[in-house]
Design a protein around this motif. Structure first.
Motif, PDB file in Angstrom:
ATOM      1  N   HIS A  41       1.502 -10.627   1.456  1.00 54.57           N
ATOM      2  CA  HIS A  41       0.448 -10.773   0.460  1.00 54.57           C
ATOM      3  C   HIS A  41       0.426 -12.192  -0.093  1.00 54.57           C
ATOM      4  O   HIS A  41      -0.647 -12.783  -0.286  1.00 54.57           O
ATOM      5  CB  HIS A  41       0.659  -9.768  -0.674  1.00 54.57           C
ATOM      6  CG  HIS A  41       0.530  -8.339  -0.258  1.00 54.57           C
ATOM      7  ND1 HIS A  41      -0.681  -7.686  -0.226  1.00 54.57           N
ATOM      8  CD2 HIS A  41       1.462  -7.438   0.157  1.00 54.57           C
ATOM      9  CE1 HIS A  41      -0.503  -6.443   0.177  1.00 54.57           C
ATOM     10  NE2 HIS A  41       0.790  -6.265   0.413  1.00 54.57           N
ATOM     11  N   SER A  51      -0.555  -5.824  -7.521  1.00 49.87           N
ATOM     12  CA  SER A  51      -1.160  -4.537  -7.194  1.00 49.87           C
ATOM     13  C   SER A  51      -0.480  -3.857  -6.012  1.00 49.87           C
ATOM     14  O   SER A  51      -0.561  -2.633  -5.865  1.00 49.87           O
ATOM     15  CB  SER A  51      -2.649  -4.721  -6.896  1.00 49.87           C
ATOM     16  OG  SER A  51      -2.834  -5.619  -5.811  1.00 49.87           O
ATOM     17  N   TRP A  52       0.190  -4.639  -5.161  1.00 47.94           N
ATOM     18  CA  TRP A  52       0.808  -4.023  -3.981  1.00 47.94           C
ATOM     19  C   TRP A  52       2.166  -3.394  -4.274  1.00 47.94           C
ATOM     20  O   TRP A  52       2.733  -2.714  -3.438  1.00 47.94           O
ATOM     21  CB  TRP A  52       0.949  -5.052  -2.853  1.00 47.94           C
ATOM     22  CG  TRP A  52       1.828  -6.237  -3.168  1.00 47.94           C
ATOM     23  CD1 TRP A  52       3.197  -6.285  -3.157  1.00 47.94           C
ATOM     24  CD2 TRP A  52       1.407  -7.552  -3.509  1.00 47.94           C
ATOM     25  NE1 TRP A  52       3.656  -7.529  -3.477  1.00 47.94           N
ATOM     26  CE2 TRP A  52       2.567  -8.351  -3.684  1.00 47.94           C
ATOM     27  CE3 TRP A  52       0.153  -8.158  -3.665  1.00 47.94           C
ATOM     28  CZ2 TRP A  52       2.518  -9.697  -4.023  1.00 47.94           C
ATOM     29  CZ3 TRP A  52       0.112  -9.489  -4.000  1.00 47.94           C
ATOM     30  CH2 TRP A  52       1.270 -10.247  -4.177  1.00 47.94           C
TER      31      TRP A  52
END
Length: 352
Positions: free
Chosen positions: A169, A272-273
């Motif tokens: 990410h 968010s991950w």
């Protein structure tokens, strides 16, 4: 600071805060030669001592301080600058590392003949750079206010699984920066299409000077390239400290009795991950790192700012103003036998 999407949200919110004095100075570059033909954008507002110098965070800009600047400029001289590659400043000649950034700042203050030690106010990675500067040049720093700062070892809460899951990410965010740099180099970025290209948007209701400043930064390649270099140098690729964090860790002497306030967001940065549990672990490590930063000075104080996310200076500007005021007061009244102040800024819960 930890993801491109998070940075986009922060930048968009950062563009909305008021502050006429700072707006008026953002409409034109004020470039200072720091040697070898390199120039950094730098200006000051107000009069008095000690000088307070602001260091913005990653993916940030001078406008992030608009809600804080008027009160501090009324009290003393306040100075603002763009790191190499950011704002109006020339692109960096080398990697954006802790040592290179603080070398540039040292040359800038010398070129501008800033007399007397300064109070450094740093947000996020700007707080990281401020502590590196204070460690390298302790006689030039009178005090520190660190606003939800980065620090060496900030990722050391992660397991191997956290790293293997999270790093792609981070890498995607870095690749997005390079994509925006390519578009900027080809002259394809404008205020109208920044968001659709996944680059950094500029709101259409800002004062003209601020709009000009931001568009100069985010429609060309240098800002994105500098952000990319800064990210690669700062964020660890594996279980070891990154280049910039190693540079900082090698410098970690105590900061003596320099007045110092470290502010933590009540809502630490998250991604968010990650699961809620892993974000909670990361947040505890983040705030514990801030507590340890404050312990580097015998007059350091750590506080958690209620009602604030990562951009405390926007969510609770009075807490930042009060912390700077406190450090200025301590610097002005400094005596060898002076103890640490127990005064807490407004909207702040003392911790630890």
């Amino acid at each position: 600071m930890t993801s491109l999407l998070f940075a986009l949200i922060l930048l968009t919110s950062a563009l909305q805060s008021p502050g006429e004095d700072l707006d008026a100075r953002l409409g034109a570059a004020s470039l200072v030669d720091i040697g070898e033909g390199r120039r950094l954008n730098f200006f000051c507002i107000g009069e008095g001592a000690p000088v307070v110098l602001f260091e913005q965070g990653g993916e940030g800009n001078i406008g992030n301080w608009k809600a804080v600047q008027p009160a501090i400029s009324a009290l003393t001289r306040t100075c603002f600058y763009d790191r190499a590659g950011f704002g109006y400043s020339d692109a960096p000649h080398d990697e954006v590392t802790a040592l290179n950034v603080t070398d540039d700042l040292h040359a800038l203050l010398k070129a501008e003949q800033i007399e007397g030690p300064v109070v450094l106010v740093g947000h996020s990675i700007g707080g990281f750079y401020a502590t590196v500067y204070a460690s390298r040049f302790p006689d030039e720093v009178a005090g520190l206010v660190l606003v939800d700062p980065g620090f060496a070892g900030q990722e050391q809460w992660q397991t191997a699984d956290d790293r293997s899951f999270g790093f792609p990410h981070v890498r995607r965010g870095e690749e997005a920066l390079l994509s925006c740099a390519r578009l900027g180099r080809d002259g394809e970025l404008s205020q109208a299409n920044l968001r659709e290209h996944g680059c950094f948007p500029v709101a259409d209701d800002l004062p003209p000077g601020e709009t000009e400043y931001l568009l100069h930064a985010v429609t060309g390649p240098a800002w994105y390239e500098a952000e990319y270099s800064q990210s690669v140098s700062f964020f660890s690729r594996d279980e070891h400290l990154s280049l910039s964090q190693r540079q900082a860790a090698a410098l970690l002497p105590p900061l003596g009795d320099a007045p110092m306030v470290v502010l933590s967001a009540a809502v630490p940065p998250s991604n968010s991950w990650r699961s809620a549990d892993r974000n909670l672990v990361a947040g505890r490590h983040w705030q514990n790192g801030h507590r340890r930063l404050a312990e580097r000075s015998t007059r350091g104080r750590w506080a958690v700012v209620e009602g604030a996310g990562h951009f405390i200076q926007l969510d609770q500007p009075r807490a930042v103003v009060a912390s700077i005021e406190q450090v200025i007061e301590q610097v002005r009244a400094r005596r060898p036998d002076q103890g640490r102040s127990g005064v807490a800024p407004a909207s702040v819960r003392p911790s630890g």
